[in-house]
Scaffold this active site. Structure first.
Site, PDB file in Angstrom:
ATOM      1  N   GLY A   1      44.566 -43.960 -19.266  1.00 38.40           N
ATOM      2  CA  GLY A   1      45.194 -42.436 -20.152  1.00 38.40           C
ATOM      3  C   GLY A   1      44.865 -41.202 -20.110  1.00 38.40           C
ATOM      4  N   SER A   2      44.288 -41.110 -20.793  1.00 33.72           N
ATOM      5  CA  SER A   2      44.227 -39.212 -21.190  1.00 33.72           C
ATOM      6  C   SER A   2      42.926 -38.982 -19.995  1.00 33.72           C
ATOM      7  CB  SER A   2      43.782 -38.371 -22.398  1.00 33.72           C
ATOM      8  OG  SER A   2      45.142 -39.429 -23.535  1.00 33.72           O
ATOM      9  N   ALA A   3      42.583 -40.168 -19.470  1.00 38.53           N
ATOM     10  CA  ALA A   3      41.702 -39.423 -18.145  1.00 38.53           C
ATOM     11  C   ALA A   3      42.346 -39.090 -17.579  1.00 38.53           C
ATOM     12  CB  ALA A   3      40.835 -40.088 -18.259  1.00 38.53           C
ATOM     13  N   PHE A   4      43.424 -39.988 -16.843  1.00 39.01           N
ATOM     14  CA  PHE A   4      44.393 -39.208 -16.163  1.00 39.01           C
ATOM     15  C   PHE A   4      44.949 -37.956 -16.139  1.00 39.01           C
ATOM     16  CE2 PHE A   4      47.924 -39.221 -13.916  1.00 39.01           C
ATOM     17  CZ  PHE A   4      47.953 -39.765 -12.674  1.00 39.01           C
ATOM     18  N   LYS A   5      45.217 -37.597 -16.272  1.00 39.77           N
ATOM     19  CA  LYS A   5      45.417 -35.756 -17.712  1.00 39.77           C
ATOM     20  C   LYS A   5      44.883 -35.035 -16.384  1.00 39.77           C
ATOM     21  CE  LYS A   5      47.656 -36.930 -22.076  1.00 39.77           C
ATOM     22  NZ  LYS A   5      46.646 -37.082 -23.397  1.00 39.77           N
TER      23      LYS A   5
END
Length: 483
Positions: free
Chosen positions: A213-217
């Site tokens: 999810g957004s942690a990959f951003k």
């Protein structure tokens, strides 16, 4: 008559020589093959005929051996078995070994040539089992275990400057001592553990992958900065809101407001999907693949020394799929250890160290026979990029979605993530938080952490990286900073 006696004596001598040659052939040339023959019970009896060496945490044994007075004499015992199961694994007389028990089995069982003195190779005598000294810190491990409190999920904590793994927790867990011996109780425990829907024997920290999810951003932001797709983190981007996935009529939603043409800094702060997806497409598939590879994605050979499941970023996909992959969705998946490595790379100025779990192995008397230490893995990003991302992650904790991870008197950077799950995203989303922490008087960060929570009991609106995972990460970081 004398001639016949001489012939008989010569024949006997030849037979004696042949017997000695055959004995030497068996004992020297075929010894290893006979030792490894499954029908040779002597090997099994010898293996469990002496105490097994121990796995150590902070200098204390978290394993032991119990004398059963049975033919397979010594059984493995575990101190705080569920706490350390994702580290030790199990050593079972019926089901074999896993994790550190498997990776360091030659030393622990006393069969390693590293334990054998010069004269020992001639006698082939089994040496006392040696020990495996881990990098785990007990206080950090306990903080992670207590933080998860039985919820499905995992925690991985790494020392950024060295790669030492300080905590490795998977929940729910199990007691590996239940599998140590033989008999109905062990077989019953094995059947029960394998039938448990919570999958307690699955090491979620290194063997399970999740959409990040957004942690990959953070990875996408690093790729955009290194590729020059963004030169000023505070400058507006050209991303429209709504943003239509390339080649489709599908609109990508945002949970936050103000994401239209938002800067990279704002996109990380409030976790804008549109900006990060657009930047991933702008970097391009080749650029994103190069970037994710530097962080460790798609590496099938990572060992700590146990094997780590491959974290995936597809090598073939269209622009719409690339957009979703760049925000940690589509087929992008990662282990908690991999995401801890992402945070560690940022914290360590862009240099990613190879993670490792065993500091050294020793003889039973404590003499070191093999030593591990810090070694380079990849330069995950430019140092200037890492400095920018450090500040963006600090902003997330100080005034963004990760305020639950703030620690008074310490510098903390973080990134939340809420990854969709299930067919049609009907499943409860996974809550992520990746972070790092540095004491006010320290020259470098002490720890990088990744937490994932997959709580099947939570309402969809209640589970989030900032709400569920960040407090766990905070407790882990506080334990690491306490020294």
């Amino acid at each position: 008559m004398i001639r016949h006696i001489r012939r008989a004596a010569a024949c006997c001598l030849l037979l004696l020589v042949a017997l000695l040659v055959n004995a030497a052939r068996i004992q020297v040339l075929q010894a290893d093959a006979l030792d490894e023959n499954p029908a040779n019970r002597r090997t099994t009896l010898a293996r469990y005929g002496q105490p097994r060496g121990d796995v150590l945490v902070d200098g204390d044994s978290v394993t032991g051996s119990k004398d059963t007075r049975q033919p397979l004499r010594y059984e493995r015992t575990y101190t705080d078995g569920p706490l350390y199961a994702p580290v030790t694994g199990y050593s079972s007389q019926v089901y074999g070994t896993t994790l550190v028990e498997a990776a360091e089995d030659p030393v622990l069982s006393g069969t390693s040539s590293l334990l054998t003195p010069l004269w020992g190779s001639l006698t082939r005598k089994r040496q006392p089992g040696g020990d495996a000294v881990t990098t785990i810190r007990a206080a950090v491990q306990r903080a992670a275990f207590r933080g998860l409190a039985g919820k499905r999920g995992a925690v991985a904590a790494v020392e950024p400057a060295s790669g030492r793994i300080l905590a490795l927790v998977s929940s729910p867990s199990y007691d590996p001592g239940r599998l140590s011996g033989t008999g109905r109780a062990v077989k019953g425990a094995w059947a029960a553990l394998n039938a448990d829907p919570g999958r307690p024997m699955l090491n979620r920290a290194i063997r399970q992958t999740y959409p990040p999810g957004s942690a990959f951003k953070i990875v996408t932001a690093a790729a955009a900065l290194d590729a020059g797709a963004v030169t000023d983190v505070d400058a507006p981007t050209t991303t429209p809101d709504p943003y239509v996935l390339p080649g489709t009529s599908t609109t990508l939603p945002n949970e936050a407001d103000g994401c239209g043409k938002a800067s990279l800094a704002y996109a990380v702060l409030v976790s804008c999907n549109t900006v990060m997806a657009h930047l991933g497409v702008k970097v391009g598939l080749a650029g994103m693949l190069e970037a994710v590879g530097r962080f460790g994605f798609n590496d099938t050979r990572l060992r700590i020394p146990s094997a780590v499941a491959k974290s995936n970023f597809d090598k073939k996909m269209g622009p719409d799929q690339l957009a979703l992959s760049s925000i940690g969705q589509f087929d992008t998946t990662a282990t908690p250890l991999q995401m801890a490595m992402v945070a560690a790379a940022v914290a360590n100025g862009g240099e990613l160290r190879h993670p490792y779990l065993v500091e050294r192995t020793t003889t039973a008397r404590g003499t070191t026979v093999a030593q591990n230490g810090p070694r380079a893995y990849h330069q995950a990003m430019n140092p200037a990029t890492a400095m920018r991302l450090q500040q963006l992650m600090v902003d997330v904790v100080e005034k963004g979605t990760g305020t639950n991870a703030a620690i008074p008197g310490a510098k903390v950077g973080g990134k939340t993530g809420t990854a969709q799950n299930g067919v049609g995203n009907r499943g409860h989303p996974y809550a992520w938080f990746i972070s790092w922490a540095q004491a006010a008087d320290a020259g470098q960060p002490a720890v990088a952490v990744a937490v994932v929570v997959e709580d099947a009991e939570a309402n969809r609106a209640d589970i989030s990286g900032g709400g569920d995972a960040a407090p766990i990460a905070k407790a882990v970081m506080e334990a690491a900073l306490a020294g």
